[in-house]
Design an enzyme around this catalytic site. Structure first.
Site: not given
Ligand code: MIG
Length: 640
Positions: A307, A310, A420
């Site tokens: 996770d 980015e 999300d």
């Protein structure tokens, strides 16, 4: 046929595994303009543009502006341009012709697909340095398989990863996890995995376990595995700055973290507070970080999700300092309209600030490269670190791996989940629409947070989402802290949930075999209808039906309070209506439009002509707790 063209002097992203010679001259069919850094072409009324992987909006990408720029944005509304992924592949069909274009460049790319001018497709590269792969083939599926031959075989998960997974941000203790498992057993709903979100760690430090909340972790992992349940921990990109924490210490000593211009390590903040970012683009750092997965593998863990890669940044130390300095000057002042909007701008843009992505550097193939130039590779290389480590550390085992950020090339090391989303009906549809595009780009093992991550789910939403989800490779219910609990056993219609999830388990022989085939033969598991019915112009417009493997077509209900929906059949198909894996009816329907009743307590889908569906053979009275209970079972066949 694949032809490679080069513009400028691109970095080697290692998205591609096949070295091709360069063609000279212009990319056929496209106008190239180095000055405006664009590639462009016309689109006719019939042109359909597919691809781009995980993005907002429809299967046909026409009519919007998409930007490849991996972004942590939890509001996936249709006005957005960027989500977590950057998958620069377009597949264009027009009057029976098709062509693909993979734009291999690690920086930002803008795809204006009939946004500015409805009949013009304009691709703008932030830096006009790219390898352009033009793919020509007879059919869209062949274009896709050529892309895969170029970029490598897709990741294949272990079979248990197709079982149902329950997740929540977060289950805080081992007992809470045990309770989830117990409730699933009580409800008779099969379950193969429970996800551990960031709170299993000690102060959000990667490769640690909170010993108080999860005492004797290896024992706990083994205890759950005995029940057929895999624990799947999350790994975040940022490494907490803390004296004595070995991951931090080793990273600092060996120079494995990303540095600023002045040579100091960048200090950013994410969940653990202040962190450094591992330089996954540096081969040595990548190997080092990958080896740390052994900390959990050695305790019996067989799956992970990566996770915040980015990378997501809450703030950087440097930027925050600048913000506070400017705020100091505003203190006590009467903030008029312009001063107030300045204030808002200052405080509202602290996280994921584009400036911050220009403050740090990588050591990429021995060169110092500013992060924003290679931004879209970061999640890919984090997941590659894991994938390469699994191949070294446990070559005989398949490890579950999926990531939030991605770039083409990462599909060799893991799948993705789409981040999300929300408990919105429109996001059931978005899930459906993202899947074929992800498959085109090689991300076969993918899926969305079923039931929705943010916002409150209702029972009917969850059921409808599962009716789609039973056909998606990654099959996981996940939700955010603060939202309504959405474990299935918390709702009333337990028999409906039980039948649906059991039907998923019955479908696993078909789904896993087709997933395997798609990975081995460079194919797709999930495809738009138009890929197999190119002559039928209606299919090019269908945005809410999908092909699943070669034999099935699905048409889920994705709107609230519907008792059915219109379905378009490009040819005669056999409608299957399951109330449980052992209780179903079949009906042959002619080609054309049909209103199909579809209730909350059933699963309705279609078997194609010549199709064969293999179902795991178990009876309604038999207990199926996990994929373990599918072993050594025969299959039942339904054919048309
Ligand atoms: O900023 O780890 O997409 O699945 O539950 C939130 C907590 C951080 C984002 C992930 C989500 C996960 C959550 N994470």
């Amino acid at each position: 046929m694949i032809r490679r063209y080069r513009v400028g002097n691109p970095m080697n992203t290692e998205a591609v595994v096949q070295e091709l010679p360069f063609e000279t001259g212009d990319l056929p069919g496209w106008q190239m303009d180095p000055e405006s850094r664009t590639l462009s072409r016309d689109m006719s009324g019939d042109t359909v543009v597919y691809g781009l992987g995980e993005t907002v909006r429809g299967i046909n990408k026409r009519g919007w502006l998409y930007i490849s720029n991996c972004t942590d944005d939890p509001n996936h509304t249709e006005d957005k341009h960027s989500l977590y992924a950057s998958q620069n592949f377009l597949l264009i069909t027009e009057k029976g012709q098709c062509t693909g274009l993979f734009i291999d460049t690690p920086g930002k790319v803008t795809f204006d697909i009939g946004y500015t001018k409805h009949d013009r497709l304009v691709v703008t590269l932030e830096d006009f340095d790219a390898d352009l792969y033009r793919i020509d083939a007879e059919t869209p599926r062949q274009v896709v398989s050529e892309l895969r031959r170029l970029t490598g075989k897709s990741y294949l998960p272990p079979k248990w990863a197709l079982g149902f997974g329950q997740s929540r941000w977060s289950y805080l203790t081992a007992d809470e996890v045990r309770e989830v498992a117990r409730q699933y057993r009580l409800a008779g709903i099969p379950l193969d995995s429970i996800y551990l979100d960031i709170d299993y760690m000690d102060h959000y430090k990667d490769f640690t376990v909170n010993e108080e909340a999860f005492p004797d972790f290896p024992g706990f992992v083994a205890e759950m595995k005995k029940e057929g349940i895999h624990l799947v921990p999350i790994i975040d990109a940022g490494v907490k700055i803390e004296e004595g924490y070995p991951v931090y210490e080793e990273g600092v000593q060996n120079g494995y973290f990303c540095r600023k211009e002045n040579g100091e390590y960048l200090t950013a903040a994410v969940w653990p507070g202040k962190v450094h970012f591992p330089d996954f683009l540096n081969e040595d750092a990548r190997k080092w970080f990958g080896d740390w997965y052994a900390f959990l593998l050695d305790q019996g863990i067989e799956g992970f999700w990566n996770d915040m890669n980015e990378p997501a940044i809450f703030y950087t130390e440097d930027h925050l300092k600048e913000v506070f300095e400017q705020l100091d000057g505003m203190k006590g002042k009467n903030l008029d309209l312009s001063a107030y909007s300045e204030f808002q701008e200052l405080t509202g843009t602290v996280s994921n600030n584009p400036e911050d992505y220009r403050r740090f550097y990588h050591n990429f193939h021995g060169e110092k490269v500013r992060h924003d130039k290679v931004h879209n590779l970061y999640g890919y290389y984090m997941t590659r670190a894991a994938g390469e480590a699994f191949a070294r550390l446990c070559p005989d085992k398949q490890i579950l791996m999926f990531s939030r950020a991605s770039y083409i090339g990462m599909h060799r090391y893991g799948g993705v989940w789409t981040g999300d989303n929300k408990s919105w009906w429109s996001h059931v549809l978005l899930n459906l629409q993202q899947m074929p595009a992800l498959n085109m780009c090689g991300f076969l093992f993918s899926g969305a947070d079923i039931g929705g991550f943010g916002a409150d789910a209702t029972e009917d939403l969850l059921i409808r989402w599962l009716q789609l989800g039973i056909f998606m490779p990654l099959f996981r219910d996940h939700s955010a802290m603060g939202t309504r609990r959405q474990e299935l056993y918390r709702f009333d219609r337990i028999p409906a949930f039980r039948s649906l999830i059991r039907l998923r388990y019955a479908l696993i022989p078909y789904l896993y075999e087709e997933l395997q085939k798609a990975a081995e033969t460079d194919g797709m598991l999930i495809a738009p209808l138009a890929f197999d019915y190119p002559e039928d112009s209606r299919c090019a417009e269908i945005e809410d039906q999908l092909l699943v493997g070669p034999d099935l077509m699905i048409a889920p209900v994705w709107q609230q309070n519907k008792k059915g929906r219109m379905v378009y059949l490009p040819e005669a198909m056999k409608l299957l209506r399951f109330r449980s894996p052992g209780d179903y009816t079949e009906e042959i329907l002619e080609a054309g439009d049909h209103y199909i009743p579809y209730g909350l307590d059933e699963a309705v889908f279609f078997l194609r002509k010549g199709g064969t569906l293999k179902l795991a053979d178990f009876r309604d009275e038999e207990e199926i707790c996990s994929t373990l209970d599918l072993e050594n079972r025969g299959v039942r066949i339904i054919s048309f």
